[in-house]
Design an enzyme around this catalytic site. Structure first.
Site, PDB file in Angstrom:
ATOM      1  N   HIS A  42      -7.691   5.008   3.539  1.00  0.00           N
ATOM      2  CA  HIS A  42      -7.809   6.400   2.915  1.00  0.00           C
ATOM      3  C   HIS A  42      -8.625   6.226   1.585  1.00  0.00           C
ATOM      4  CE1 HIS A  42      -4.594   5.740  -0.328  1.00  0.00           C
ATOM      5  NE2 HIS A  42      -4.179   4.999   0.480  1.00  0.00           N
TER       6      HIS A  42
ATOM      7  N   CYS B 271      -0.942   0.687   2.542  1.00  0.00           N
ATOM      8  CA  CYS B 271      -2.109   1.083   3.104  1.00  0.00           C
ATOM      9  C   CYS B 271      -3.551   0.527   2.325  1.00  0.00           C
ATOM     10  CB  CYS B 271      -2.193   2.739   2.741  1.00  0.00           C
ATOM     11  SG  CYS B 271      -0.936   3.286   4.182  1.00  0.00           S
TER      12      CYS B 271
END
Length: 538
Positions: free
Chosen positions: A430, A449
Site C-alpha cells: 500500500h 504490511c
C-alpha cells in the site's frame, strides 16, 4: 475379510512380510534360496514404509540397485556420483555417508544382505531427492514468519519415475533450474576457493576511513577490497580515488549509501569474514529449494531484506520501487509466502487490525476518549458510535467490542491505494503518508504490511497490461475520493522472499543484512542436519 482381520490384529508390516514368505515357500526349491532370502529381506526392510513397501510389492521385489548387471549398475554408479557432489549444493554430506555406503554395498554378499542394502539405497535416494528438490530443513519449524508452502513430491511416484528413467538424467533434473540457483552454486565454488587461500585476509582495525587517509589500516582495507574483487592489486597506501570508487561499488552491492566513505556501517560489512558470506550463499540455496516452483511469467517480487518491490516480466525487472517492511519485533515482522494479487483499491478505508486497535489505541482511548480522532468507532452492525457515550475503561483487549476505521483521505494510514492478494496473514502492499521513511537505509518500520514509495507508478505498471491509458484511468478514480475496487484482469503472483545473498546476472554478489535473524536460524538448522562450510585448496 480374513485378510483385513489378520492385518488389524497383527499389523501391516507383519502381514506384508508373511505374504512374501508364503509366496516364496510356494515357489520352493533350494536353487531359489538366495532369491528367497533376498526378497524376504526386502519385504522386511521396506514393510514399515508404505511407499517402499508398495514400490517393491508392485515389481515382485525385483531390485533397482543391487542387481549384478544392467540398469542396476548404472543406477548405483549415477547415484553414488551424485552423492559425492552433494556438498556442491550445500547439502549435508554426512547424512548420505557415500564412502560408508560404498563399503556396505561391497560387503553385501548374501541374498539377505543385498535385500537390506536394496531398501537402504532406495530410502537414501528418496531422502536425497527430497533434500535436493524441496530443501534439507522445514522452514515452518525454524521461524514462525517463514510460512512458505514448500512443494513436496510423492515418494512412491518418485521411485517409480526413477526406475523408468535414465539414472543420470533423472538425478540431474532434481536441483532447482532457476538462473539464481545456478549462479549461487558458481559463487559458492568461488568463495570456497577463496577460503582455501585464506579468505579476505586480516580485518581493518580502523572504525572508519575517509579518502585521503594513509597507513596500515588503509593497506588492510586495500587488501580486503582486492580479495573481494573490487580493486586491482596495487602497492598504494593511500585512500585514493580508485579506492573511493571501489568503496562505492562495494556500498552499492551491500545496500549502503554510495558516498565512497568507509564509515561505521560500511566498515562493519567490509570486516565480515568470507565464512559469513559463504553461510549466506548456502542459506540462499536452501531458500531457492523451498521456492522450487513456477513463479509466473509476470510476478511481483518483494525482498524483505532489500526493502524493494519489483515487477518482473519474463525474468526481467520492468519496475522497481523502495519499500518499508515490518518492524523487527513481536508479530510485526513481515512473513514470507506467495499468493496472487487480484485487485487494487483506490481511496481505501483503513480497517484497523484488531491487534493494533486493542494494543495501541485502546490504552489511548481509556486515557482520552477523543484520542486518535481521525478514526471512526464502529459497532458490530457497522454503525458509527459516538465516543462520548462510551466508557472505554470498562473494556480490555478481550472484550473491546468496536472496530476502528479511517475513511479515505490523503492522511489515511494506507495512503491513496492498496494492492490486495487476500491471505490469512492480512498482508498487502500500500501507499503511505509517511514518505520520509523511504530515505532510511534500513526500512523496517511497519506493522507487517509493505509500504511502497511509488505506489501510483506501481499501479500504472500493473494496469498497463489491461488498458491503453492507465494513468488517466487511475487519476480519474482517485479524484472522486470514493473507495473504488479495480480488478486485475490477469491476477499477478506475489512472492514475499527473504534473501541476504543475491546474485548479479553478469557475475558477482549482492549482500543484505539479516534484519530478522532468520538466516542465522536457518544455517544453525542446516548445521545440525550436517551441512558444513568447505575451503577448497589448490
Amino acid at each position: 475379510m480374513y485378510s483385513a482381520l489378520f492385518q488389524m490384529r497383527f499389523g501391516y508390516r507383519f502381514v506384508a512380510v508373511l505374504a512374501v514368505v508364503l509366496s516364496l515357500v510356494l515357489s520352493g526349491g533350494s536353487a531359489n534360496a538366495q532369491v528367497t532370502a533376498y526378497k524376504q529381506a526386502v519385504a522386511t526392510a521396506a514393510a514399515n514404509d508404505a511407499a517402499l513397501a508398495e514400490f517393491y510389492k508392485s515389481r515382485n521385489y525385483k531390485s533397482i540397485w543391487t542387481g549384478r548387471a544392467g540398469k542396476d549398475g548404472q543406477r548405483r554408479k549415477a547415484f553414488l556420483a551424485a552423492l559425492a557432489k552433494a556438498g556442491d549444493h550445500g547439502l549435508p554430506v554426512k547424512r548420505y555417508d557415500v564412502e560408508g555406503l560404498r563399503a556396505r554395498l561391497k560387503a553385501a554378499k548374501t541374498g539377505r544382505d543385498r535385500g537390506r542394502m536394496e531398501v537402504e539405497m532406495s530410502r537414501l535416494f528418496l531422502q536425497y531427492a527430497e533434500d535436493m528438490r524441496s530443501g534439507v530443513v522445514n522452514p515452518r519449524q525454524i521461524d514462525s514468519g517463514m510460512v512458505r508452502k514448500v512443494l513436496h513430491y510423492d515418494r512412491l511416484q518418485t521411485l517409480q519415475a526413477f526406475a523408468k528413467s535414465s539414472p543420470a538424467g533423472f538425478l540431474k533434473k532434481l536441483p532447482p533450474k532457476t538462473p539464481e540457483y545456478l549462479r549461487l552454486m558458481k559463487e559458492k565454488r568461488k568463495l570456497e576457493k577463496l577460503l582455501g587461500r585464506g579468505g579476505y585476509g586480516p580485518k581493518v582495525a580502523a572504525a572508519s576511513l575517509k579518502p585521503g587517509a594513509t597507513g596500515a589500516s588503509v593497506v588492510a582495507l586495500r587488501n580486503r577490497l582486492v580479495a573481494m574483487g573490487y580493486l586491482k592489486r596495487s602497492s598504494t597506501q593511500t585512500y585514493d580515488a580508485k579506492m573511493q570508487k571501489a568503496i562505492q561499488l562495494f556500498q552499492r552491492d551491500h545496500g549502503l549509501p554510495t558516498n565512497g566513505v568507509a564509515g561505521k556501517a560500511t566498515m562493519a560489512e567490509i570486516n565480515k569474514p568470507a565464512e559469513y558470506r559463504l553461510r549466506s550463499i548456502i542459506v540462499a540455496m536452501e531458500r531457492e529449494r523451498w521456492f522450487n516452483q513456477p513463479r509466473g511469467k509476470r510476478h511481483i517480487l518483494v525482498n524483505l531484506t532489500d526493502f524493494t518491490a519489483k515487477i518482473i516480466d519474463n525474468n526481467k525487472v520492468t519496475f522497481v520501487t523502495r519499500s518499508v517492511v515490518g518492524k523487527n519485533e513481536g508479530d510485526r515482522r513481515t512473513p514470507e509466502f506467495s499468493d496472487v494479487m487480484e485487485f487494487m483499491i483506490i481511496n481505501p478505508t483503513w480497517n484497523v487490525p484488531r491487534s493494533i486497535a486493542i494494543k495501541e489505541y485502546l490504552p489511548l482511548l481509556k486515557r482520552n476518549p477523543n484520542a486518535v480522532g481521525h478514526l471512526k468507532l464502529v459497532d458490530a452492525r457497522g454503525r458509527t458510535v459516538n465516543r462520548g457515550a462510551v466508557d472505554f475503561s470498562q473494556y480490555n483487549e478481550r472484550t473491546f467490542p468496536f472496530n476502528l476505521k479511517q475513511p479515505p483521505s490523503r492522511g489515511n494510514a494506507l495512503g491513496l491505494v492498496k494492492f490486495m492478494f487476500p491471505n490469512k496473514y492480512n498482508i498487502y502492499l500500500h501507499d503511505t503518508p509517511s514518505k520520509n521513511l523511504f530515505n532510511r537505509n534500513v526500512r523496517a518500520f511497519s506493522h507487517g504490511c509493505i509500504r511502497l514509495q511509488q505506489p501510483f507508478d506501481f499501479a500504472y505498471a500493473l494496469l498497463a497490461k489491461q488498458m491503453s491509458n492507465p494513468q488517466e484511468y487511475f487519476q480519474t478514480i482517485l479524484k472522486t475520493g470514493r473507495e473504488t475496487k479495480v480488478d486485475l484482469k490477469t491476477p499477478v503472483p506475489v512472492h514475499l522472499i527473504y534473501r541476504t545473498a543475491i546474485t548479479k546476472p553478469k557475475g558477482g554478489m549482492e549482500y543484505r543484512r539479516d534484519v530478522y535473524g532468520r538466516d542465522a536460524k536457518i544455517f544453525n538448522a542446516l548445521s545440525k542436519a550436517g551441512v558444513v562450510l568447505r575451503a577448497v585448496r589448490g
